[in-house]
Write an enzyme that holds these catalytic residues in place. Structure first.
Site, PDB file in Angstrom:
ATOM      1  N   ASP A 183       0.833  -1.192   0.000  1.00 24.92           N
ATOM      2  CA  ASP A 183       0.000   0.000   0.000  1.00 24.92           C
ATOM      3  C   ASP A 183       0.870   1.246   0.000  1.00 24.92           C
ATOM      4  OD1 ASP A 183      -2.230  -1.621   0.169  1.00 24.92           O
ATOM      5  OD2 ASP A 183      -2.335  -1.497   2.353  1.00 24.92           O
ATOM      6  N   LYS A 184       0.320   2.340  -0.455  1.00 28.00           N
ATOM      7  CA  LYS A 184       1.050   3.604  -0.519  1.00 28.00           C
ATOM      8  C   LYS A 184       1.744   3.934   0.796  1.00 28.00           C
ATOM      9  CE  LYS A 184       0.309   8.592  -1.048  1.00 28.00           C
ATOM     10  NZ  LYS A 184      -0.688   9.663  -1.327  1.00 28.00           N
TER      11      LYS A 184
END
Length: 343
Positions: A170-171
């Protein structure tokens, strides 16, 4: 200006990843660059839908992209802007299409950026991704991604699907990722991840007192939350779509304020650790999507992919990598009095 066009496989990949995205999709907006195509409806497409005719006649673009062009007035039927994708068109009718550069079509471009490369050989590389870096272009992040950086640093990346990326973080999750540099390596890594032959362990921090025994494995399927499509959830597979998911948990350290937990992935579902931790009543610090509140200075989800181990798919060598806690999680651990000696 010449139109910059990704390969069909790139466009399909961008589209599929956009569909997987937890955010709403964004309509493509036209850029300054464009290219006109002119052709007559062929006999074999007589009375077919306009969008089907376009997809047949301009096969390098996805049907959804061509539908967007129709909505934008960029498709002419006998010189008049078309209004509906579903319009039936007779054979011989002249069509004109203005193929406009979009964020999607320009997403797969090299962009120089500093990457923390932990290991590299002719077949693969290991990246220590910082929090805040998006891995792959998707709605809202069509540039400045890890994929763009890989295209800039490795000429071979352009010939590979997703520039060699075989799994994603995820970011706002930091840590280790393996990236293939050849198609042979990429296919082998994908197979090994699917066969659970790649060890992936994460460090997570959450508020509360951890009470589960070390080695506890949670096996609960994960799918899109039926009550909120912007997030994932543990779901009942008899009622909702989802996939089986398993995570093993071990306590690393505990303090009166919270816990530091090691999470071992056995499957790789979207947001798996975040969902499973929240399901157990321990949402990650600062993970607002799943109920975690900011604490100990953490302003992003307290999750770090610290351990990656697997057998090299070409040389057979045993590879084992560990990435120390990033600065923000180190400071959080210090504030909470959590300490750990990796030996």
């Amino acid at each position: 200006m010449q139109l910059i066009i990704s390969t069909p496989s790139d466009l399909d990949e961008a589209q599929s990843l956009a569909e997987e995205s937890l955010g709403e999709g964004e309509a493509a907006d036209g850029g300054e660059a464009s290219e006109w195509r002119h052709f007559a409806v062929p006999p074999e497409m007589h009375a077919a839908r306009l969008d089907r005719i376009l997809a047949y006649s301009v096969p390098e673009f996805s049907r959804s992209y061509l539908q967007q062009l129709i909505e934008q007035g960029a498709v002419l039927m006998a010189g008049v802007p078309a209004s509906k994708s579903s319009a039936k068109v007779k054979a011989g009718v002249e069509l004109s299409v203005e193929l406009r550069a979009t964020p999607q079509s320009q997403a797969f471009q090299p962009q120089d950026m500093a990457l923390d490369v932990v290991y590299e050989d002719a077949h693969l590389c290991i990246i220590n991704k910082p929090a805040g870096l998006v891995v792959h272009p998707a709605p809202g992040n069509w540039s400045g991604t890890l994929l763009n950086g890989l295209l800039a640093r490795d000429a071979q990346a352009a010939s590979l699907p997703r520039a060699g990326i075989v799994h994603r973080l995820d970011k706002d999750t930091s840590g280790l990722m393996v990236v293939a540099r050849t198609r042979q390596t990429m296919d082998a890594l994908v197979q090994r991840i699917a066969a659970r032959e790649v060890k992936r362990q994460y460090w997570a921090m959450a508020a509360g007192q951890w009470t589960l025994k070390n080695g506890f494995t949670l096996e609960q399927p994960v799918g899109r939350d039926p009550a909120n499509r912007l997030r994932m959830a543990v779901v009942d597979l008899t009622r909702h779509a989802g996939k089986t998911a398993a995570t093993t948990f071990d306590l690393v350290a505990q303090s009166p304020s919270g816990c530091w937990v090691q999470c071992t992935l056995h499957t790789g579902r979207t947001h798996q650790i975040r969902v499973h931790m929240a399901h157990l009543g321990f949402p990650l610090l600062a993970d607002s999507v799943y109920g975690g509140k900011p604490a100990a200075g953490m302003t992003r989800q307290a999750l770090h992919a610290y351990h990656l181990a697997f057998q090299h798919p070409v040389t057979g060598e045993a590879l084992d990598f560990r990435a120390p806690l990033p600065q923000d999680m180190q400071e959080a651990a210090g504030l909470w009095g959590l300490s750990y000696n990796d030996g």
